[in-house]
Design a protein around this motif. Sequence first.
Motif, PDB file in Angstrom:
ATOM      1  N   PRO A 198       0.832  -1.209   0.000  1.00 50.07           N
ATOM      2  CA  PRO A 198       0.000   0.000   0.000  1.00 50.07           C
ATOM      3  C   PRO A 198       0.865   1.258   0.000  1.00 50.07           C
ATOM      4  CG  PRO A 198      -0.830  -1.584   1.583  1.00 50.07           C
ATOM      5  CD  PRO A 198       0.476  -2.134   1.084  1.00 50.07           C
ATOM      6  N   GLU A 199       0.508   2.200  -0.892  1.00 46.88           N
ATOM      7  CA  GLU A 199       1.350   3.387  -1.095  1.00 46.88           C
ATOM      8  C   GLU A 199       1.569   4.199   0.171  1.00 46.88           C
ATOM      9  OE1 GLU A 199       0.476   5.996  -4.388  1.00 46.88           O
ATOM     10  OE2 GLU A 199       0.726   4.226  -5.692  1.00 46.88           O
ATOM     11  N   ILE A 200       0.560   4.243   1.019  1.00 45.52           N
ATOM     12  CA  ILE A 200       0.651   5.044   2.246  1.00 45.52           C
ATOM     13  C   ILE A 200       1.880   4.657   3.083  1.00 45.52           C
ATOM     14  CG2 ILE A 200      -0.926   3.500   3.520  1.00 45.52           C
ATOM     15  CD1 ILE A 200      -0.980   7.206   4.060  1.00 45.52           C
ATOM     16  N   SER A 203       4.990   6.467   2.027  1.00 49.13           N
ATOM     17  CA  SER A 203       4.896   7.932   1.970  1.00 49.13           C
ATOM     18  C   SER A 203       5.839   8.628   2.940  1.00 49.13           C
ATOM     19  CB  SER A 203       3.460   8.363   2.283  1.00 49.13           C
ATOM     20  OG  SER A 203       3.184   8.083   3.657  1.00 49.13           O
ATOM     21  N   ASP A 205       4.986   9.564   5.752  1.00 49.47           N
ATOM     22  CA  ASP A 205       4.137  10.407   6.615  1.00 49.47           C
ATOM     23  C   ASP A 205       3.663   9.552   7.805  1.00 49.47           C
ATOM     24  OD1 ASP A 205       2.065  11.804   7.810  1.00 49.47           O
ATOM     25  OD2 ASP A 205       1.425  12.726   5.929  1.00 49.47           O
ATOM     26  N   LYS A 208      -0.022   9.785   9.050  1.00 47.16           N
ATOM     27  CA  LYS A 208      -0.996   9.131   8.152  1.00 47.16           C
ATOM     28  C   LYS A 208      -0.850   7.603   8.220  1.00 47.16           C
ATOM     29  CE  LYS A 208      -2.700  12.342   4.857  1.00 47.16           C
ATOM     30  NZ  LYS A 208      -2.040  13.361   4.057  1.00 47.16           N
ATOM     31  N   ILE A 209       0.382   7.147   8.350  1.00 49.12           N
ATOM     32  CA  ILE A 209       0.620   5.692   8.434  1.00 49.12           C
ATOM     33  C   ILE A 209      -0.064   5.142   9.697  1.00 49.12           C
ATOM     34  CG2 ILE A 209       2.379   3.897   8.809  1.00 49.12           C
ATOM     35  CD1 ILE A 209       4.224   5.514   6.949  1.00 49.12           C
ATOM     36  N   GLU A 211      -2.616   6.451  11.263  1.00 52.04           N
ATOM     37  CA  GLU A 211      -4.077   6.488  11.066  1.00 52.04           C
ATOM     38  C   GLU A 211      -4.525   5.287  10.227  1.00 52.04           C
ATOM     39  OE1 GLU A 211      -4.450  11.339  11.086  1.00 52.04           O
ATOM     40  OE2 GLU A 211      -4.880  10.263   9.221  1.00 52.04           O
ATOM     41  N   TRP A 212      -3.762   5.013   9.161  1.00 49.91           N
ATOM     42  CA  TRP A 212      -4.101   3.898   8.264  1.00 49.91           C
ATOM     43  C   TRP A 212      -4.045   2.575   9.036  1.00 49.91           C
ATOM     44  CZ3 TRP A 212      -1.381  -0.461   6.632  1.00 49.91           C
ATOM     45  CH2 TRP A 212      -1.918  -1.149   5.541  1.00 49.91           C
TER      46      TRP A 212
END
Length: 222
Positions: A198-200, A203, A205, A208-209, A211-212
Motif C-alpha cells: 500500500p502506497e501510504i 509515503s 508520513d 498518516k501511516i 491512522e491507516w
Amino acid sequence: MIQIDVITLFPELFKEHLNNLPFKKAISLGQMKINLINLRDFALDNYGSVDDKPYGGGTGMLLMIEPIYNALATIYGENFEQNKADHKIIALSAGGSKFTQKKAREYVKDQHITFICGRYEGMDARVEKELATETISIGEYVLSGGELPCLVVLEAVARLIPGVLEKEDAATNESYSENFIEYPQYTRPENFRGMKVPEILLSGDHKKIEEWRNKQKIEVKE
Ligand code: SAM
C-alpha cells in the motif's frame, strides 16, 4: 519469576522447544523455570502402569488419578487438594475453557503453575474436577496429548515476560494485546509480480501511516 511444573508422559517432546526462543531467553533471564515431571516415575507397579480401562466400558485407556495425585503431592505436599485454591493446577483438556491472550496475560503474573498433560482417551474425570483448579483447551479439536497444548500456553506466556522479546513494545503492539488483530505489515520488495505494498506505507508520513494502521486493525471479542 514464574515456576512451571509439567506432568507428562512425554517430557522429551518439550526439550527441543524449551531450548529455543522464547523459552531460552525467559529461562536465561531467570524469569521462567520449567520442571518436567515424568508421570511414569509415579507408576503404580513395576510394569510402569499409569492408565487403565474406563469404568462402564468404552474404548481406550484413561490416565489414573493416583499417579497424577502422587506427582502433584511431590510438588505441593500430601493432602494439597484440601487447600487447592491456594494453587494453580491446570489440566489440559479438549473440553476445557478456551485459552486466550487474556488468559496468557493473567498467567504471566502467577508465581507457580502446574500443568497436567493428558494422553490416550484422557484422564480420570476426578483429576479435572477434584485436583485441577482449571481446565484449558487450546481449541475445538482433539489432539493425541496435552503436550502440544501445554507448549502453546507456555509459549504465549513466555513471550509476555518483560525482556523476552527483542523490542519492548513488540508484545503490546501485536494481535490480541488489546482487543484487536494487528494491522497488515509488508517488507521488500515494494512490488512483487504486480502485488504492491500500500502506497501510504511508502509515503514517510508517520501520522498518516498510524491512522491507516489504526483503521486496518480488526476488533475481536475475547
Ligand atoms: N477423550 C477426550 C475427549 O473426547 O475430549 C480426548 C482425549 S485426547 C485424545 C488426550 C489428551 O490430549 C487430553 O486428555 C488432553 O490433555 C489433550 N488434548 C487433546 N486435545 C486438546 C485440546 N484441544 N486442548 C487441550 N488439550 C487437548
